[in-house]
Design an enzyme around this catalytic site. Structure first.
Site, PDB file in Angstrom:
ATOM      1  N   TYR A   1     -17.317  15.787 -15.922  1.00 30.09           N
ATOM      2  CA  TYR A   1     -17.735  14.384 -15.842  1.00 30.09           C
ATOM      3  C   TYR A   1     -18.792  14.168 -14.751  1.00 30.09           C
ATOM      4  O   TYR A   1     -18.675  14.690 -13.644  1.00 30.09           O
ATOM      5  CB  TYR A   1     -16.502  13.514 -15.599  1.00 30.09           C
ATOM      6  CG  TYR A   1     -16.777  12.104 -15.157  1.00 30.09           C
ATOM      7  CD1 TYR A   1     -17.594  11.259 -15.907  1.00 30.09           C
ATOM      8  CD2 TYR A   1     -16.225  11.610 -13.979  1.00 30.09           C
ATOM      9  CE1 TYR A   1     -17.853   9.966 -15.499  1.00 30.09           C
ATOM     10  CE2 TYR A   1     -16.468  10.314 -13.565  1.00 30.09           C
ATOM     11  CZ  TYR A   1     -17.291   9.502 -14.327  1.00 30.09           C
ATOM     12  OH  TYR A   1     -17.548   8.215 -13.907  1.00 30.09           O
TER      13      TYR A   1
ATOM     14  N   ARG B   1       0.833  -1.201   0.000  1.00 32.14           N
ATOM     15  CA  ARG B   1       0.000   0.000   0.000  1.00 32.14           C
ATOM     16  C   ARG B   1       0.864   1.245   0.000  1.00 32.14           C
ATOM     17  O   ARG B   1       0.565   2.236  -0.658  1.00 32.14           O
ATOM     18  CB  ARG B   1      -0.945   0.002   1.218  1.00 32.14           C
ATOM     19  CG  ARG B   1      -1.685   1.325   1.371  1.00 32.14           C
ATOM     20  CD  ARG B   1      -2.778   1.301   2.431  1.00 32.14           C
ATOM     21  NE  ARG B   1      -2.407   0.607   3.647  1.00 32.14           N
ATOM     22  CZ  ARG B   1      -1.617   1.107   4.616  1.00 32.14           C
ATOM     23  NH1 ARG B   1      -1.069   2.306   4.474  1.00 32.14           N
ATOM     24  NH2 ARG B   1      -1.358   0.406   5.688  1.00 32.14           N
TER      25      ARG B   1
ATOM     26  N   ASP C   1      -8.149  17.991 -15.630  1.00 29.63           N
ATOM     27  CA  ASP C   1      -8.477  16.619 -15.999  1.00 29.63           C
ATOM     28  C   ASP C   1      -8.104  16.444 -17.474  1.00 29.63           C
ATOM     29  O   ASP C   1      -8.740  17.018 -18.363  1.00 29.63           O
ATOM     30  CB  ASP C   1      -9.969  16.366 -15.781  1.00 29.63           C
ATOM     31  CG  ASP C   1     -10.357  14.910 -16.000  1.00 29.63           C
ATOM     32  OD1 ASP C   1      -9.677  14.225 -16.797  1.00 29.63           O
ATOM     33  OD2 ASP C   1     -11.356  14.459 -15.395  1.00 29.63           O
TER      34      ASP C   1
ATOM     35  N   LYS D   1      -8.846   5.033 -19.331  1.00 28.25           N
ATOM     36  CA  LYS D   1      -9.159   5.439 -20.690  1.00 28.25           C
ATOM     37  C   LYS D   1      -7.937   5.295 -21.601  1.00 28.25           C
ATOM     38  O   LYS D   1      -7.400   4.210 -21.751  1.00 28.25           O
ATOM     39  CB  LYS D   1      -9.712   6.855 -20.688  1.00 28.25           C
ATOM     40  CG  LYS D   1     -11.183   6.947 -20.278  1.00 28.25           C
ATOM     41  CD  LYS D   1     -11.493   6.495 -18.887  1.00 28.25           C
ATOM     42  CE  LYS D   1     -12.937   6.748 -18.496  1.00 28.25           C
ATOM     43  NZ  LYS D   1     -13.191   6.423 -17.068  1.00 28.25           N
TER      44      LYS D   1
END
Length: 393
Positions: free
Chosen positions: A98, A46, A172, A197
């Site tokens: 978005y 982590r 973004d 994406k």
């Protein structure tokens, strides 16, 4: 090194065994030679993992940044960024953003005491300046916006941000990817990508990435990445790193296909408007040409009809898969009002221009003749004078 070379080599030197493709480090934990003294640079996955670090280094290089941080999703990256703020802080966000980001800002982060102003400053920088407050700590923008493809002048926005103390500009960059646009070079503080994406490019990974150069902000985000724990798996990092290797060649073909699709749609009698930064008709075409290395593979268009015609059109698509998301090698088509932006209230959708006639298309790498043939057939079916079967309600 040029972009294509960095995509293949940064963070990806052969490992100790000489493997040209470094292996996936799946271990959750790492041995220590003495308490508090790990054998190497890692103690728990982590907190840090070799495979994740390779991806972070590679994408940071592609974005022109010093640091990269990978997260379990784009929204996980968003949540981590919001944790740099405190109750009472103010964020100015582009109005057309978005749907998942809108939902989180309006319905979750707002409950944490963070205030948001959603402003149309795509072509109106004065709207951004008038929205700034002494408590403003972040400007959040997409360019092009999702789904109406408004283009925002990043350099101008950065200039406004620098005029106010302590304001972080987040861009973004998902629709463009670092191949087509590099916000850090234009003055942004953080470049945000949904790696799901274009960077990964194969519709098989959920991941987010933040890239930046400021050491202080990076230290804060690295602490939050470990403390909040929304990190991606090593296997997903491996897939994304493999995808990034072909980003340049994929984006060139995405753009080639998208330009031809946009031109075809713009000339079609049943299409009212096409929204694509590569078209001369785009309202911010000059800004896009100045700040983008290519026009990308995303476009939206407005049918000359209503919800019935939109459903008929979409249900007659097969090569272009009716599905959410974008940026994969396959073409993905969707209805924002019913799908990606369904969580946005109807009044906000109406104000933004997200109508029942708006279609969003992520143009893939199929042969252009097949894409154009399917568009022609689906448009004919949607507007046929003969009665088509009623669409699925």
């Amino acid at each position: 090194m040029k972009f294509e070379t960095r995509a293949l080599h940064v963070g990806q030197a052969p490992d100790a065994n000489g493997a040209v493709v470094p292996g996936i480090e799946l271990s959750t934990t790492f041995a220590q030679r003495s308490p508090g003294h790990p054998l190497g640079a890692y103690d728990y996955s982590r907190s840090g993992n070799p495979t994740r670090e390779r991806l972070e280094q590679c994408v940071a290089s592609l974005e022109g940044g010093k640091h990269g941080l990978a997260f379990a999703s784009g929204l996980a990256a968003t949540v981590t960024l919001m944790h740099t703020l405190k109750p009472g802080d103010h964020v100015v966000c582009i109005d057309d953003v978005y749907g998942g980001t809108q939902r989180y800002f309006r319905r979750v982060a707002k409950g944490m005491g963070i205030r948001f102003s959603f402003v149309d400053f795509g072509a109106h920088a004065e709207h951004l300046e008038s929205a700034m407050e002494p408590e403003t700590k972040m400007i959040w923008l997409e360019t092009p916006t999702n789904p109406t493809m408004k283009v925002v002048d990043i350099t101008q926005t950065a200039r406004i941000a620098r005029g106010h103390t302590g304001v972080v500009l987040v861009v973004d960059n998902t629709f463009m990817s670092p191949f087509c646009q590099r916000p850090l070079e234009l003055g942004a503080d953080v470049s945000f990508n949904s790696v799901s994406k274009y960077i990964n490019g194969h519709s098989d990974v959920i991941m987010g990435m933040l890239c930046l150069s400021d050491d202080t902000l990076h230290s804060k985000l690295r602490f939050l990445q470990n403390s909040l724990g929304a990190v991606p798996s090593p296997f997903d990092c491996y897939l994304a790193l493999r995808g990034a290797k072909t980003l340049a060649v994929r984006m060139r073909q995405h753009e080639t296909n998208a330009r031809q699709v946009a031109a075809y749609l713009e000339a079609h009698p049943h299409v009212r408007q096409v929204l694509y930064p590569g078209l001369e008709s785009h309202a911010q075409r000059d800004v896009a040409a100045r700040q983008n290395y290519c026009a990308g593979g995303m476009l939206s268009f407005v049918l000359d009809g209503g919800l019935l015609e939109s459903k008929r059109f979409l249900e007659h698509c097969s090569i272009m898969t009716l599905a959410e998301s974008l940026g994969g090698v396959e073409s993905l088509i969707e209805h924002p009002a019913l799908m990606t932006h369904a969580s946005v209230s109807p009044d906000v959708r109406e104000r933004l221009g997200i109508s029942d006639s708006l279609i969003r298309l992520s143009v893939g790498l199929e042969h252009i003749d097949d894409l154009l043939a399917e568009l022609a057939a689906a448009l004919d079916a949607a507007f046929s004078k003969t009665k088509c079967p009623d669409p699925v309600s």
